[in-house]
Design a protein around this motif. Structure first.
Motif, PDB file in Angstrom:
ATOM      1  N   PHE A   1       2.550   4.843  16.217  1.00 15.23           N
ATOM      2  CA  PHE A   1       3.268   4.209  15.125  1.00 15.23           C
ATOM      3  C   PHE A   1       4.581   4.913  14.835  1.00 15.23           C
ATOM      4  O   PHE A   1       5.576   4.265  14.502  1.00 15.23           O
TER       5      PHE A   1
ATOM      6  N   TYR B   1       3.981  -5.332  11.110  1.00 17.90           N
ATOM      7  CA  TYR B   1       4.409  -3.959  10.851  1.00 17.90           C
ATOM      8  C   TYR B   1       3.855  -3.486   9.513  1.00 17.90           C
ATOM      9  O   TYR B   1       3.330  -2.383   9.391  1.00 17.90           O
TER      10      TYR B   1
ATOM     11  N   MET C   1       0.373  -2.697   9.903  1.00 18.47           N
ATOM     12  CA  MET C   1       0.194  -1.469  10.656  1.00 18.47           C
ATOM     13  C   MET C   1       0.465  -0.256   9.774  1.00 18.47           C
ATOM     14  O   MET C   1      -0.265   0.737   9.816  1.00 18.47           O
TER      15      MET C   1
END
Lengths: 152, 856
Positions: free
Chosen positions: B123, B289, B292
């Protein structure tokens, strides 16, 4: 001597007389073939017994300990089995076995022999029959001995 | 930063990429007023179209190139961050105080450092790049739509506020669930690890059902959590998709109306719709995103909270390379410590051990003895009070002082996976001291390694360097260090064990040519003795190039060589090209196939009716239970068809592999005649010729050469004990040993034993051997203070002698010796008796003995 010759020899051992050839072949295959030189010990009296010996060739002296030292009490010849008591019941060796001249021996370990018996019940039956016969003969001998002792 | 710059560079290109199609449709295809002038060149309509399309193509290449570079950059950044994170976590584990390890288990820590942070690292690369790139793209595309028509622009983003409000609300639930999931998986990992560690207990107590139920329950919990997560995730997806599809509806309505009214060109509408399609991509990515971020945040939190105990040691404790000499009396002043459980406490212990004296610390388990010993070694920090050596407080010292100048052998010793030497020298490997010699290429690799280490805040220690601190033990070189280690091994009574290990180890003949030469000398002496002594010659069959060895397998007899890789199985030898070619040439291929077929037939006949459990098959047959049906099949083929000749090559090879395993003297199957024997012997030369000195796959037997893949013992013997003689191995071993002693080889062979691999965590050593190895490790250190707890502490004669040796070795240096048995204290000048966490006053051993027995 090959496996087949050993099977022939085994067949002449009273204990194995009634057992069929394939099983004897297996017994021969899992046993160890050992040569002994003159005077070499197969086993000694009093020690833990873990195998039986089948004499394929040659002869062995059976000796026992006496107060005067070791004494030969018998001699076993070709096709006899010695030490089988030790592999059937856990008792120390009752005598010492010494090679009398060059010897060819088949050594059956206790574990393998017992495993084989477990595997083929009819083989145990055969062994049992032989042992029973032997016991019967011993009993008769004993009776004869006793009666002769009473007579005298 | 670089990532941001590249990302920003991508914006104008994407804008132009959106603008160009409109130009092509409106201007080049539908446009008029050609030819046009462009940078001084004139273009007619077709070439103008070509120009625009070519620049479109060029821009596509450039924009994808940027994406590629961006991805590589991102990936690298992510990997570096991951390495940094993992190292930081591992270093934190090393910084935990000992009592903390009672609360954490390796089963939990391992997945945290290995798998759980993986996502976090991945990430990190995306963290900057993704929102910057996709967000920028989004802005560019929305901007483009607005430029065409503000109304359409508004329509395009109309659903965003709703999504921006609802999605995080739903996402929170997923976040909480994934937190649960992470914890649950950790418990699963821990339980599996524990089951493996205690597997003998499971079997001994028939507890497998209990463990199965336990784990199965955990798996069910995992399933439930994951199922809930799926439900929420897909629901969120559903909502998103629905809202995204609403917008095109608005486009066709408003855009269509505008075109009909003539306020918007059809090209512009097409471009807007195309842009909107591209818009969905970045928007989706941004939402993903966001998901995440939430997910990774959870993972990061759940990992990091485990690595931040309040009492963690400062990093400098590990990394400092201080130069402080510990000298003076070891003193404890009102030291208290609490290990968190009954029997692990120490209350106000005060005592003084004079420099150079040997003192016993006696007390049963749970008396606080073990804790006092660890406090003295600086392994535990005192809760209150001071532990000092001379004037130095142990608490303030780094491990570079404690770990080098104090030797400690605790109740539980650990032997590392590696060789005996690795373990014995372990206490001297503190820092890389002697850089290895490298070639130019290796040096370049090393520079790169160092550079990466700096970039990721990893240490730049060189694992290939020489780490042994020779100076600390006063040795000039590694050879001298070996000598010292051997002397200590001899002293603690490990020498005969290591000698046996040496006999079983291979030897690097290139490294010790002289030693190899001496082994060959013993081999020759043994051969002489065997030929002279009729009795001995009955026991062993030596390797002779011109005669068949009945006590060895056919494979060895044929090759008269061993595979360079000792782990290679005999039956796979036939797959070697040279071996097979030799067989073919000499015609042995057919004979051995026949022999194999006869063996297979006999085995099938003998063992077909044997049950799996009897073990007879595994112990005596050439064939395992699993292979039996396979050979049964081959055997049937041989019998039914035109014999072995009709078999496929693969089957023939299997039969040859079987024949290879035959040891004639042992198996007595009567399948090998003298003619075949002599053919096998004569095939040796052909095989050796084929090898042509190539030792990468096979090393040939040569009575004048050390055979590297074989153990030292086999090299000494250079033959086989006869299998048809009782106890031949034992008897010949005795002869070898006496020869070794005669020719003064015991020490070098023991030295070779230092290279013996001890197995995973020393599993190939007995418990007693492990303890002695740990003892040698401690004595090797030459430390000012040695602390030995529960080692050689019993009243047996062996241990008594060992204690005397330890004390003699440590004359003039401080020794603290921990034992449970009061009588041990009598051997020492002074002793400290621990009882329920308190120390009784110091005195001489005899008085303590009296006090001890009076107390009972």
């Amino acid at each position: 001597m090959t496996l087949d010759a050993e099977v022939d020899a085994l067949r002449r051992v009273p204990l194995f007389r009634g057992i069929d050839a394939t099983k004897l072949r297996l017994l021969a295959f899992i046993s160890e073939r050992t040569r002994f030189a003159d005077g070499e010990r197969l086993c000694s009296q009093g020690e833990e017994g873990d195998s039986a010996f089948i004499i394929l060739d040659g002869a062995a002296d059976i000796r026992v300990n006496t107060p005067d030292g070791e004494k030969t009490v018998a001699q076993l010849g070709q096709y006899s089995i010695v030490g089988e008591i030790a592999i059937l019941c856990d008792v120390p060796r009752t005598a010492t076995v010494v090679a009398a001249g060059e010897m060819d021996v088949l050594t059956v370990s206790k574990d393998d022999f017992l495993r084989l018996l477990k595997e083929f019940p009819d083989m145990s039956l055969e062994v049992m029959r032989t042992l029973a016969q032997r016991l019967e003969r011993t009993t008769q001998d004993l009776v004869a001995l006793k009666s002769s002792a009473e007579k005298s | 930063m670089v990532i941001l710059l590249i990302t920003v560079a991508a914006y104008p290109i994407s804008y132009i990429l959106l603008e160009l199609p409109k130009q092509i449709v409106n201007d080049a295809i539908q446009g008029e007023a050609f030819p046009r002038e462009f940078y001084g060149f004139e273009f007619d309509q077709i070439s103008y179209l070509v120009l625009l399309c070519m620049s479109f193509l060029g821009l596509v290449v450039v924009s994808n190139g940027i994406k590629l570079i961006l991805n590589i950059y991102k990936g690298r950044l992510g990997e570096r961050m991951l390495r940094r994170l993992r190292f930081e976590l591992f270093q934190r584990v090393l910084r935990f105080r000992l009592p903390h390890f009672k609360k954490v288990s390796s089963g939990e820590i391992i997945p945290m450092i290995t798998s759980e942070v993986e996502d976090v690292g991945g990430f990190i690369g995306e963290a900057v790049a993704l929102p910057a790139y996709q967000g920028g793209m989004l802005v560019v595309q929305i901007g483009f739509i607005f430029m065409q028509d503000p109304l359409l622009g508004l329509a395009a983003i109309s659903s965003y506020p709703m999504q921006a409000y609802i999605i995080p609300k739903l996402q929170r639930r997923v976040v909480l669930l994934s937190r649960q999931r992470v914890r649950n998986v950790r418990v699963i990992a821990d339980k599996i690890g524990e089951s493996i560690g205690g597997v003998s207990e499971i079997h001994a107590n028939d507890a497998s059902a209990w463990h199965s139920a336990d784990l199965s329950d955990r798996f069910y919990a995992n399933y439930k959590i994951r199922y809930k997560i799926f439900n929420w995730k897909y629901f969120i997806k559903f909502l998103n998709n629905f809202m995204n599809q609403l917008t095109p509806f608005l486009f066709y309505m408003i855009g269509g109306w505008l075109v009909i009214e003539g306020e918007l060109s059809i090209g512009a509408l097409l471009a807007v719709i195309a842009a909107y399609k591209d818009l969905a991509g970045p928007w989706k990515e941004l939402l993903a995103y966001y998901q995440m971020v939430a997910d990774v945040d959870v993972k990061y939190q759940t990992v990091v909270e485990n690595f931040d105990p309040p009492d963690i040691y400062p990093a400098s404790r590990l990394t400092l390379d201080e130069d402080v000499t510990l000298a003076g009396d070891l003193t404890m002043k009102k030291v208290s410590f609490s290990g968190g459980a009954a029997g692990q406490e120490v209350f106000e212990v005060s005592f003084k051990v004079e420099e150079g004296s040997h003192v016993a610390v006696v007390g049963p388990d749970g008396s606080g003895r073990a804790e006092v010993m660890q406090l003295a070694a600086g392994l535990l920090g005192a809760g209150s009070g001071r532990v000092t050596i001379g004037e130095t407080n142990l608490d303030t010292l780094s491990e570079s002082v404690l770990g080098r100048q104090i030797a400690y052998v605790g109740a539980a010793v650990h032997v590392w996976t590696g060789t005996v030497r690795d373990n014995v020298f372990y206490g001297l490997r503190h820092r890389p001291l002697r850089p290895p010699e490298r070639g130019a290429e290796a040096e370049a690799h090393n520079t790169r390694r160092l550079n990466e280490a700096h970039l990721t805040a990893n240490p730049d220690y060189d694992i290939e360097a020489g780490w042994e601190d020779l100076e600390a033990v006063g040795c000039a070189d590694l050879a001298e260090l070996d000598v010292r280690a051997l002397a200590l091994i001899e002293k603690v009574g490990l020498a005969s064990d290591v000698f046996r290990m040496g006999l079983q180890s291979p030897l690097d003949a290139q490294r010790y040519p002289e030693f190899a030469e001496r082994i060959l000398a013993v081999r020759r002496a043994l051969a002489d003795r065997v030929t002279e002594d009729a009795h001995l010659s009955q026991l062993v069959e030596l390797w002779r190039i011109d005669s068949f060895n009945n006590s060895a397998s056919i494979a060895e007899n044929l090759l008269f060589a061993v595979p360079a890789d000792p782990s290679m199985a005999i039956d796979s030898l036939v797959d070697d090209e040279d071996v097979y070619a030799t067989l073919k040439e000499s015609g042995l291929e057919t004979s051995l196939t026949d022999i194999g077929a006869r063996i297979a037939e006999t085995m099938v006949e003998l063992f077909a009716n044997i049950s799996d459990g009897s073990g007879l098959l595994g112990d005596y047959s050439f064939i395992t239970q699993d292979e039996l049906p396979e050979f049964e099949r081959i055997s049937r083929l041989v019998k039914s068809g035109s014999g072995a000749a009709a078999l496929q090559t693969a089957d023939r090879k299997r039969l040859i592999g079987l024949a290879f395993k035959l040891i004639p003297a042992r198996h007595r199957l009567g399948v090998l005649d003298d003619e075949t024997r002599s053919r096998i012997v004569s095939a040796r030369a052909a095989f050796h010729k084929r090898l042509a000195g190539d030792t990468r796959r096979f090393v040939t037997f040569d009575s004048d050469c050390f055979i590297a893949p074989m153990s030292i013992e086999d090299n000494l013997l250079f033959g086989r004990p006869r299998v048809d003689r009782r106890d031949a191995r034992e008897r010949i071993d005795k002869v070898i040993r006496s020869l070794v002693d005669e020719m003064d080889l015991r020490q070098p062979i023991t030295r070779a034993g230092l290279d013996f691999h001890v197995g995973v965590s020393g599993s190939r050593l007995s418990a007693g051997q492990r303890r002695r190895v740990a003892l040698v490790r401690a004595l090797m250190k030459n430390a000012a203070v040695t602390i030995i707890d529960e080692t050689a502490a019993s009243m047996s004669e062996d241990d008594k002698a060992l204690r005397a040796i330890i004390r003699e070795e440590l004359t003039g240096r401080t020794l603290l010796f921990g034992a449970t048995n009061l009588s041990v204290a009598a051997e020492f000048g002074g002793s400290i008796v621990m009882d329920q966490g308190r120390a009784n006053p110091q005195g001489d051993g005899n008085r303590l003995m009296a006090a001890g027995s009076a107390g009972n």
